[in-house]
Design a protein around this motif. Structure first.
Motif, PDB file in Angstrom:
ATOM      1  N   ILE A   1       0.856  -1.191   0.000  1.00 41.80           N
ATOM      2  CA  ILE A   1       0.000   0.000   0.000  1.00 41.80           C
ATOM      3  C   ILE A   1       0.892   1.242   0.000  1.00 41.80           C
ATOM      4  CG2 ILE A   1      -1.876   1.218   1.143  1.00 41.80           C
ATOM      5  CD1 ILE A   1      -2.475  -1.344   2.706  1.00 41.80           C
ATOM      6  N   PRO A   2       0.792   2.117  -0.985  1.00 38.71           N
ATOM      7  CA  PRO A   2       1.565   3.363  -0.977  1.00 38.71           C
ATOM      8  C   PRO A   2       0.909   4.379  -0.044  1.00 38.71           C
ATOM      9  CG  PRO A   2       0.197   3.284  -2.930  1.00 38.71           C
ATOM     10  CD  PRO A   2      -0.019   1.978  -2.210  1.00 38.71           C
ATOM     11  N   SER A   3       1.624   5.462   0.244  1.00 37.19           N
ATOM     12  CA  SER A   3       1.089   6.445   1.195  1.00 37.19           C
ATOM     13  C   SER A   3       0.332   7.577   0.510  1.00 37.19           C
ATOM     14  CB  SER A   3       2.232   7.041   2.022  1.00 37.19           C
ATOM     15  OG  SER A   3       3.117   7.784   1.194  1.00 37.19           O
ATOM     16  N   GLY A   4       0.614   7.854  -0.754  1.00 35.90           N
ATOM     17  CA  GLY A   4       0.019   9.019  -1.400  1.00 35.90           C
ATOM     18  C   GLY A   4      -1.320   8.747  -2.050  1.00 35.90           C
ATOM     19  N   PHE A   5      -2.195   9.746  -1.978  1.00 36.24           N
ATOM     20  CA  PHE A   5      -3.479   9.669  -2.676  1.00 36.24           C
ATOM     21  C   PHE A   5      -3.248   9.734  -4.185  1.00 36.24           C
ATOM     22  CE2 PHE A   5      -5.606  12.030   1.113  1.00 36.24           C
ATOM     23  CZ  PHE A   5      -5.562  10.876   1.860  1.00 36.24           C
ATOM     24  N   ARG A   6      -4.040   8.947  -4.947  1.00 40.16           N
ATOM     25  CA  ARG A   6      -3.892   8.920  -6.402  1.00 40.16           C
ATOM     26  C   ARG A   6      -5.203   9.138  -7.157  1.00 40.16           C
ATOM     27  NH1 ARG A   6       0.627   6.824  -9.025  1.00 40.16           N
ATOM     28  NH2 ARG A   6       2.248   5.927  -7.713  1.00 40.16           N
ATOM     29  N   THR A   7      -6.302   8.597  -6.630  1.00 40.05           N
ATOM     30  CA  THR A   7      -7.505   8.468  -7.452  1.00 40.05           C
ATOM     31  C   THR A   7      -8.664   9.307  -6.934  1.00 40.05           C
ATOM     32  OG1 THR A   7      -6.819   6.180  -7.854  1.00 40.05           O
ATOM     33  CG2 THR A   7      -9.059   6.810  -8.525  1.00 40.05           C
ATOM     34  N   PRO A   8      -9.050  10.350  -7.663  1.00 38.05           N
ATOM     35  CA  PRO A   8     -10.229  11.127  -7.273  1.00 38.05           C
ATOM     36  C   PRO A   8     -11.454  10.222  -7.124  1.00 38.05           C
ATOM     37  CG  PRO A   8      -9.018  12.265  -8.997  1.00 38.05           C
ATOM     38  CD  PRO A   8      -8.399  10.906  -8.867  1.00 38.05           C
ATOM     39  N   GLY A   9     -12.254  10.514  -6.122  1.00 34.69           N
ATOM     40  CA  GLY A   9     -13.452   9.731  -5.857  1.00 34.69           C
ATOM     41  C   GLY A   9     -13.273   8.717  -4.746  1.00 34.69           C
ATOM     42  N   HIS A  10     -12.029   8.330  -4.452  1.00 36.39           N
ATOM     43  CA  HIS A  10     -11.820   7.403  -3.343  1.00 36.39           C
ATOM     44  C   HIS A  10     -12.124   8.090  -2.015  1.00 36.39           C
ATOM     45  CE1 HIS A  10      -9.094   4.253  -5.532  1.00 36.39           C
ATOM     46  NE2 HIS A  10     -10.213   4.531  -6.199  1.00 36.39           N
ATOM     47  N   ILE A  11     -12.656   7.311  -1.093  1.00 32.51           N
ATOM     48  CA  ILE A  11     -13.122   7.844   0.188  1.00 32.51           C
ATOM     49  C   ILE A  11     -11.984   7.827   1.208  1.00 32.51           C
ATOM     50  CG2 ILE A  11     -14.913   7.715   1.948  1.00 32.51           C
ATOM     51  CD1 ILE A  11     -15.898   8.119  -0.948  1.00 32.51           C
ATOM     52  N   ILE A  12     -11.869   8.905   1.995  1.00 34.73           N
ATOM     53  CA  ILE A  12     -10.822   9.000   3.015  1.00 34.73           C
ATOM     54  C   ILE A  12     -11.408   8.632   4.369  1.00 34.73           C
ATOM     55  CG2 ILE A  12      -9.100  10.489   4.095  1.00 34.73           C
ATOM     56  CD1 ILE A  12      -9.328  12.304   1.592  1.00 34.73           C
ATOM     57  N   TYR A  13     -10.781   7.677   5.033  1.00 36.81           N
ATOM     58  CA  TYR A  13     -11.174   7.263   6.373  1.00 36.81           C
ATOM     59  C   TYR A  13     -10.046   7.512   7.360  1.00 36.81           C
ATOM     60  CZ  TYR A  13     -15.629   4.984   5.388  1.00 36.81           C
ATOM     61  OH  TYR A  13     -16.948   4.738   5.070  1.00 36.81           O
ATOM     62  N   LEU A  14     -10.423   7.878   8.568  1.00 37.89           N
ATOM     63  CA  LEU A  14      -9.482   7.941   9.679  1.00 37.89           C
ATOM     64  C   LEU A  14      -9.726   6.736  10.565  1.00 37.89           C
ATOM     65  CD1 LEU A  14      -7.348   9.308  11.478  1.00 37.89           C
ATOM     66  CD2 LEU A  14      -9.216  10.642  12.524  1.00 37.89           C
ATOM     67  N   LEU A  15      -8.707   5.906  10.733  1.00 42.68           N
ATOM     68  CA  LEU A  15      -8.801   4.732  11.591  1.00 42.68           C
ATOM     69  C   LEU A  15      -8.231   5.064  12.965  1.00 42.68           C
ATOM     70  CD1 LEU A  15      -7.571   1.946   9.126  1.00 42.68           C
ATOM     71  CD2 LEU A  15      -9.907   2.742   9.551  1.00 42.68           C
ATOM     72  N   GLY A  16      -8.947   4.674  14.023  1.00 40.09           N
ATOM     73  CA  GLY A  16      -8.474   4.904  15.378  1.00 40.09           C
ATOM     74  C   GLY A  16      -9.187   6.059  16.046  1.00 40.09           C
ATOM     75  N   ASP A  17      -8.996   6.167  17.357  1.00 38.53           N
ATOM     76  CA  ASP A  17      -9.633   7.213  18.158  1.00 38.53           C
ATOM     77  C   ASP A  17      -8.718   8.421  18.302  1.00 38.53           C
ATOM     78  OD1 ASP A  17     -12.166   6.171  18.813  1.00 38.53           O
ATOM     79  OD2 ASP A  17     -11.264   4.847  20.317  1.00 38.53           O
ATOM     80  N   THR A  18      -9.303   9.618  18.252  1.00 44.23           N
ATOM     81  CA  THR A  18      -8.563  10.868  18.415  1.00 44.23           C
ATOM     82  C   THR A  18      -8.917  11.489  19.754  1.00 44.23           C
ATOM     83  OG1 THR A  18      -8.576  11.256  16.022  1.00 44.23           O
ATOM     84  CG2 THR A  18      -8.119  13.150  17.444  1.00 44.23           C
ATOM     85  N   ALA A  19      -7.881  11.816  20.536  1.00 45.22           N
ATOM     86  CA  ALA A  19      -8.077  12.454  21.841  1.00 45.22           C
ATOM     87  C   ALA A  19      -7.292  13.759  21.878  1.00 45.22           C
ATOM     88  CB  ALA A  19      -7.626  11.517  22.963  1.00 45.22           C
ATOM     89  N   ASP A  20      -7.561  14.546  22.896  1.00 46.49           N
ATOM     90  CA  ASP A  20      -6.876  15.827  23.077  1.00 46.49           C
ATOM     91  C   ASP A  20      -5.511  15.546  23.713  1.00 46.49           C
ATOM     92  OD1 ASP A  20      -5.977  18.355  23.879  1.00 46.49           O
ATOM     93  OD2 ASP A  20      -8.015  19.100  24.146  1.00 46.49           O
ATOM     94  N   GLU A  21      -4.493  15.219  22.865  1.00 47.36           N
ATOM     95  CA  GLU A  21      -3.180  14.813  23.361  1.00 47.36           C
ATOM     96  C   GLU A  21      -2.098  15.633  22.666  1.00 47.36           C
ATOM     97  OE1 GLU A  21      -3.256  10.265  24.586  1.00 47.36           O
ATOM     98  OE2 GLU A  21      -3.989  10.494  22.535  1.00 47.36           O
ATOM     99  N   PHE A  22      -1.498  16.567  23.427  1.00 55.82           N
ATOM    100  CA  PHE A  22      -0.504  17.469  22.843  1.00 55.82           C
ATOM    101  C   PHE A  22       0.787  17.546  23.653  1.00 55.82           C
ATOM    102  CE2 PHE A  22      -4.439  18.730  20.870  1.00 55.82           C
ATOM    103  CZ  PHE A  22      -4.059  18.981  19.551  1.00 55.82           C
ATOM    104  N   GLY A  23       0.952  16.720  24.673  1.00 50.23           N
ATOM    105  CA  GLY A  23       2.203  16.697  25.418  1.00 50.23           C
ATOM    106  C   GLY A  23       3.345  16.215  24.537  1.00 50.23           C
ATOM    107  N   GLY A  24       4.386  17.013  24.408  1.00 45.55           N
ATOM    108  CA  GLY A  24       5.516  16.639  23.571  1.00 45.55           C
ATOM    109  C   GLY A  24       5.240  16.746  22.087  1.00 45.55           C
TER     110      GLY A  24
END
Length: 753
Positions: free
Chosen positions: A581-604
């Motif tokens: 799996i490459p890291s860069g986006f290539r194909t218009p129309g593909h859906i972007i998902y964020l996997l995992g939980d996001t919390a308010d974490e900014f230490g460091g």
């Protein structure tokens, strides 16, 4: 030249010797005298001093490193064929192939002489891989410098990069990944950690041991010179003073063309079956090779030092033993195979000389001009050096540092403020494009590179027929480790593990390069102990054994230690690199998902560091169960073709992942902030166990179904488009021209086009 022989040493017990100047402590010197029953000769003193140095003996770290040896010896793919204690770890990766990989440091030499320090760091780790019987197939590097705008960075960084690239390019080895990090604590003490990976068939594995009485000891490769006398073994075992290093032994000088001949010659020697044991000559040179080979074999060896080919005829025997001249190997060869061994070396124009013989004496004896200058039990030199139980305690300043949370720092709130923050972040030294560095490296030589910088991990093809391949990443975050070294080591492991996972590979094994300040400081020693404990516990949880690595201590200038920097390298296996799996986006129309939980974490976090020059609080929470689940999802998605791109989320948060994903191929994205999530937290939080993926529309149901079955958080956050912008709906939009200028001009502007 007056030679200090064993006979002379026996007759002159009270003769003054420069043991302190060679880095030995008073009690260490007395122990050497007890072992020998007399004072050491100057040659013996030289051997013990380099072999008992921090760099070679791990005397301050051994008691903690034992945790790694307690880890399981099986990987998620196959068994560990060689582990800690060998030149490098070796892992069964299937189809009859084995892979060996290891990282090592060349920090202090690279400050003294940036080009040669970095170049010979690459050369040394390549020979470690070669000595296992493998063909080196790729290198990586983890580099750390002072502030980008500091005058000394302008001296050190270009030389280091040129040394890494010059040596590796001349060897014809692709540089497939790494990292470049800037922080004020690395001023005067840069970190240059080099990693090499090699491949072999199982039956080609070779170990470093000298067995078989009567077998010949052959030194082959470059001649021995005065460069590198004391070298890394002494230089890496002492703190730099604020005015510069207290000792500046000659830094080794590399010859990559000689190393290339040495590689091909050695591989042909292996193929011919004429090598019974082998050891590369790196730190401590002949002192290391002779004592380690003898110690790991039958225990006896006799060497005639006069037979060592020299570039400088004025060298004394102790200097020959301490020299760390590069591009040298030592082999143990059965008498019947010596002629064939020499023929192969001659074919490659590699000098080879029989300098000794294996015996059953249990002693390592070395002769110079007909007189014995060394007579020692080899294990006492190579494996029975000092073991320190250094005092360690949690630093008193840590409570105050952890209490200084980032929650009180002013945050951007409007769309314009978020936009300007993103542009400032992507232009910052630690997040900007590394093309100025990586364009100096050949990433595709040999033709087996499948993914390379700026991808999250490097991927190499091992077998054309099956498509079998490997993925590699090296990572660390010194700010996290400063805030909590136990968690910091696990976060380095988690990021490297995740970077390998986003390629679709299955992470299987770990190497490390543990960079810390002076072990004589109880606070630094506590950081080290905690980091080792964290890494060992993390590897146990993930099922990825530590196969080997390196410890680099005394990384500080005066009283200022570097950020504790446990660099972790993770190896992954791909059954078929065609499914990476490459890291860069290539194909218009593909859906972007964020996997995992996001919390308010900014230490460091990079945001706190870049915008507020702040370090405090606690680093992001570690969730290794979630990391492993994320890796399984990505591995399955790769196998089934469910995602077209994947990028890990780490430094700089989702914003950085999106910027790198859209700029990779110049394809835009329209993103929205998930319900209930603050836009600032969504964009810049550094919560772990997360990745941004692109999913083809026809596969969306299958992909989300897989995530739901595993109960893994997954949020639809956008769609790829061809508008040439990165848009965060309701907040801001940035065109690619502006985004590229911000991301790509920082290093060229600071270091020159």
């Amino acid at each position: 030249m007056t030679v200090d022989t064993v006979e002379t040493a026996t007759k002159t017990p009270e003769q003054s010797q420069p043991w302190a100047e060679l880095g030995l402590k008073a009690d260490e010197y007395e122990r050497i005298r007890d072992i020998l029953g007399r004072r050491p000769t100057s040659s013996e003193l030289a051997m013990y001093s380099v072999m008992w140095s921090e760099h070679c003996s791990y005397k301050s770290s051994k008691v903690h490193l034992r945790r790694f040896g307690e880890l399981q010896q099986e990987t998620p793919v196959g068994k560990l064929l060689a582990g800690i204690g060998e030149n490098a770890g070796v892992i069964d990766v299937g189809h009859g192939y084995a892979v060996t990989f290891k990282a090592e440091s060349h920090n202090h030499p690279s400050y003294v002489e940036p080009y040669q320090g970095a170049a010979t760091g690459v050369g040394g780790i390549v020979r470690d891989i070669l000595a296992m019987g493998a063909r080196p197939i790729g290198v990586m590097d983890s580099l750390r410098f002072g502030p980008l705008d500091a005058p000394d960075t302008a001296r050190v960084l270009p030389g280091v990069v040129a040394g890494v690239g010059g040596y590796g390019n001349c060897l014809g080895l692709p540089n497939i990944g790494g990292e470049v990090v800037f922080d004020s604590t690395y001023s005067g003490n840069p970190l240059v950690n080099a990693l090499c990976v090699g491949v072999m068939r199982h039956e080609d594995l070779h170990l470093a041991k000298a067995s078989g009485a009567g077998n010949k000891v052959i030194l082959y490769g470059a001649r021995t010179g005065g460069d590198g006398i004391g070298g890394v073994s002494v230089l890496a075992s002492e703190t730099f003073e604020s005015s510069g290093p207290a000792k500046r032994p000659s830094v080794q000088v590399g010859d990559p063309f000689m190393e290339k001949l040495l590689i091909e010659c050695t591989l042909e020697l292996f193929a011919a079956g004429v090598v019974a044991g082998i050891q590369d000559l790196g730190g401590a040179g002949l002192s290391c090779a002779t004592s380690e080979l003898a110690s790991a074999g039958d225990g006896g060896m006799h060497v005639e030092l006069d037979r060592v080919p020299l570039r400088d005829s004025t060298l004394a025997p102790e200097e020959i033993l301490m020299s760390e001249s590069q591009e040298r190997m030592m082999a143990v060869v059965e008498p019947a195979d010596v002629e064939r061994f020499m023929e192969i070396c001659a074919k490659w124009d590699v000098q080879a000389d029989v300098i000794g013989e294996v015996n059953e004496s249990g002693r390592l004896t070395i002769e110079w001009r007909g007189e014995t200058v060394v007579d020692v039990p080899p294990r006492t030199v190579a494996h029975e050096g000092p073991v320190y139980q250094r005092p360690y305690e949690r630093p008193g300043w840590l409570d105050e540092l952890q209490a200084a949370a980032s929650s009180s720092l002013p945050r951007p709130s409007s769309g314009d403020e978020l936009r300007s923050t993103l542009l400032r972040m992507v232009a910052s030294p630690n997040l900007c494009s590394r093309a100025w560095v990586t364009d100096q490296y050949d990433r595709y030589v040999l033709g087996n590179t499948v993914l390379a910088q700026p991808e999250d991990a490097g991927v190499l093809r091992l077998d054309d027929d099956s498509g079998l391949g490997i993925a590699l990443s090296v990572d660390a975050n010194g700010r996290y480790a400063k805030l909590d070294p136990y968690a910091g080591a696990q976060l380095a492991l988690a990021e490297a593990y995740r970077n390998v996972a986003v390629t679709g590979a299955k992470p299987v094994a770990v190497t490390d390069c543990l960079n810390f300040g002076s072990p004589e400081d109880p606070g630094v020693m506590w950081q080290f102990a905690e980091a080792v404990r964290g890494l060992a516990d993390g590897c146990q949880k993930l099922g990825t054994p530590v196969t080997g690595g390196n410890v680099s201590l005394y990384n500080q200038t005066g009283d200022t230690a570097i950020l504790p920097t446990p660099v972790v390298g993770v190896l992954g296996v791909l059954d078929d690199v065609a499914r990476r799996i490459p890291s860069g986006f290539r194909t218009p129309g593909h859906i972007i998902y964020l996997l995992g939980d996001t919390a308010d974490e900014f230490g460091g976090s990079e945001w706190a560091h870049v915008v507020h020059s702040h370090l405090g609080g606690l680093p992001p929470a570690v969730d290794l169960d979630a990391e492993r689940e994320l890796a399984e999802i990505l591995h399955s998605a790769s196998r089934d073709g469910l995602v077209s791109a994947a990028h890990d989320v780490s430094d700089g948060g989702v914003a950085q992942a999106l910027v790198e994903s859209v700029l990779r191929h110049g394809v835009g994205a329209r993103v929205w902030v998930p319900d209930g999530l603050d836009p600032f937290v969504f964009l810049f939080s550094e919560s772990t166990a997360r990745a941004v993926v692109a999913v083809p529309h026809p596969e969306e149901v299958r992909f989300t179904g897989m995530c739901e079955a595993r109960r893994f958080p997954h949020t639809r956050i956008g769609v790829i488009d061809d508008e040439g912008t990165l848009e965060v709906q309701g907040q801001f939009s940035i065109g690619f021209d502006e985004l590229r200028r911000a991301h790509e001009q920082t290093l060229p502007s600071a270091l020159g086009e």
